[in-house]
Design a protein around this motif. Sequence first.
Motif, PDB file in Angstrom:
ATOM      1  N   THR A  34      32.947   4.158 -23.632  1.00 24.84           N
ATOM      2  CA  THR A  34      33.056   3.555 -24.968  1.00 24.84           C
ATOM      3  C   THR A  34      34.514   3.374 -25.386  1.00 24.84           C
ATOM      4  O   THR A  34      34.872   2.371 -26.010  1.00 24.84           O
ATOM      5  N   THR A  35      35.357   4.333 -25.032  1.00 27.03           N
ATOM      6  CA  THR A  35      36.778   4.249 -25.385  1.00 27.03           C
ATOM      7  C   THR A  35      37.454   3.092 -24.662  1.00 27.03           C
ATOM      8  O   THR A  35      38.211   2.315 -25.259  1.00 27.03           O
ATOM      9  N   VAL A  36      37.173   2.963 -23.359  1.00 27.52           N
ATOM     10  CA  VAL A  36      37.759   1.872 -22.573  1.00 27.52           C
ATOM     11  C   VAL A  36      37.252   0.529 -23.083  1.00 27.52           C
ATOM     12  O   VAL A  36      38.015  -0.434 -23.213  1.00 27.52           O
ATOM     13  N   VAL A  42      35.666  -5.292 -24.839  1.00 28.96           N
ATOM     14  CA  VAL A  42      34.529  -5.774 -24.056  1.00 28.96           C
ATOM     15  C   VAL A  42      33.342  -4.841 -24.283  1.00 28.96           C
ATOM     16  O   VAL A  42      33.477  -3.780 -24.900  1.00 28.96           O
ATOM     17  N   SER A  43      32.190  -5.234 -23.760  1.00 30.34           N
ATOM     18  CA  SER A  43      31.013  -4.372 -23.871  1.00 30.34           C
ATOM     19  C   SER A  43      31.089  -3.262 -22.824  1.00 30.34           C
ATOM     20  O   SER A  43      31.966  -3.255 -21.953  1.00 30.34           O
ATOM     21  N   ARG A  44      30.143  -2.347 -22.877  1.00 27.61           N
ATOM     22  CA  ARG A  44      30.165  -1.217 -21.956  1.00 27.61           C
ATOM     23  C   ARG A  44      29.751  -1.597 -20.534  1.00 27.61           C
ATOM     24  O   ARG A  44      30.154  -0.935 -19.577  1.00 27.61           O
ATOM     25  N   THR A  45      28.973  -2.666 -20.385  1.00 29.54           N
ATOM     26  CA  THR A  45      28.466  -3.028 -19.051  1.00 29.54           C
ATOM     27  C   THR A  45      29.584  -3.335 -18.049  1.00 29.54           C
ATOM     28  O   THR A  45      29.605  -2.765 -16.947  1.00 29.54           O
ATOM     29  N   LEU A  51      34.422   0.935 -13.493  1.00 29.17           N
ATOM     30  CA  LEU A  51      34.589   2.351 -13.156  1.00 29.17           C
ATOM     31  C   LEU A  51      33.854   2.702 -11.865  1.00 29.17           C
ATOM     32  O   LEU A  51      34.320   3.539 -11.082  1.00 29.17           O
ATOM     33  N   ARG A  52      32.721   2.048 -11.637  1.00 32.10           N
ATOM     34  CA  ARG A  52      32.003   2.264 -10.376  1.00 32.10           C
ATOM     35  C   ARG A  52      32.859   1.815  -9.190  1.00 32.10           C
ATOM     36  O   ARG A  52      32.955   2.514  -8.168  1.00 32.10           O
TER      37      ARG A  52
END
Length: 224
Positions: A34-36, A42-45, A51-52
């Motif tokens: 959420t912070t990033v 941008v959205s979390r998706t 990050l993956r």
Amino acid sequence: MTNGSRELAADVYATLRDDIISGELEAGAPLVVTTVATRMGVSRTPVREALRLLTSDGLVESSERQLRVAGRSAQALFDIYEVRIPLEAAAARGAAERHTSFDRMQLIRLHEILREVPPDDVAALNAANRKFHEAIWAATHNSALIDFLKRLDLYLRRYPATALHHAGRYQDSRDEHEALLEAILARDVEVAGERANVHFTAARDVRLRFYDSADPVSRGNTQS
């Protein structure tokens, strides 16, 4: 994931990767989705996907059920070189065996550029050195090997400096590059591999000595 989401994920990935490599995001820094997402608008998706990918690259790790920038240590640096040295030797052998006339011109040109960089210009020296070695990778025409070497290069770029500016290493490296190029251009497969092994073993030893003696602040928050 839609094409738009993939493009956003690629942008987030590139930004975070560059921030990690540059040290702006220090080793051990938490990476909260959420912070990033808020920071990058941008959205979390796409953040989750980025990050993956960074986790797959080894630049992000999971610690106590939280994602963090992967730690750095002398042991990790040694481990990288334990893999890198035989791969660079394989690249030198492959380049000696399979280089084309275009590869040959590129190798000679980039080697000359590297030789002309003054030893006190560390950034230019590092960039020219990387381009020369990337040309050796390209001359293998082995996409799997090139992919592995690029991933290892990502890991190494998180560690401070190149070995080339340390006392005595500049001239030694020049001599090693000359010998390596000579073997590749002569298509001497075994000698090219041996000279790459010597070159990267020496680079490893210098970088480990530098890393062990570096001030902890300049190294970031290392984890042993």
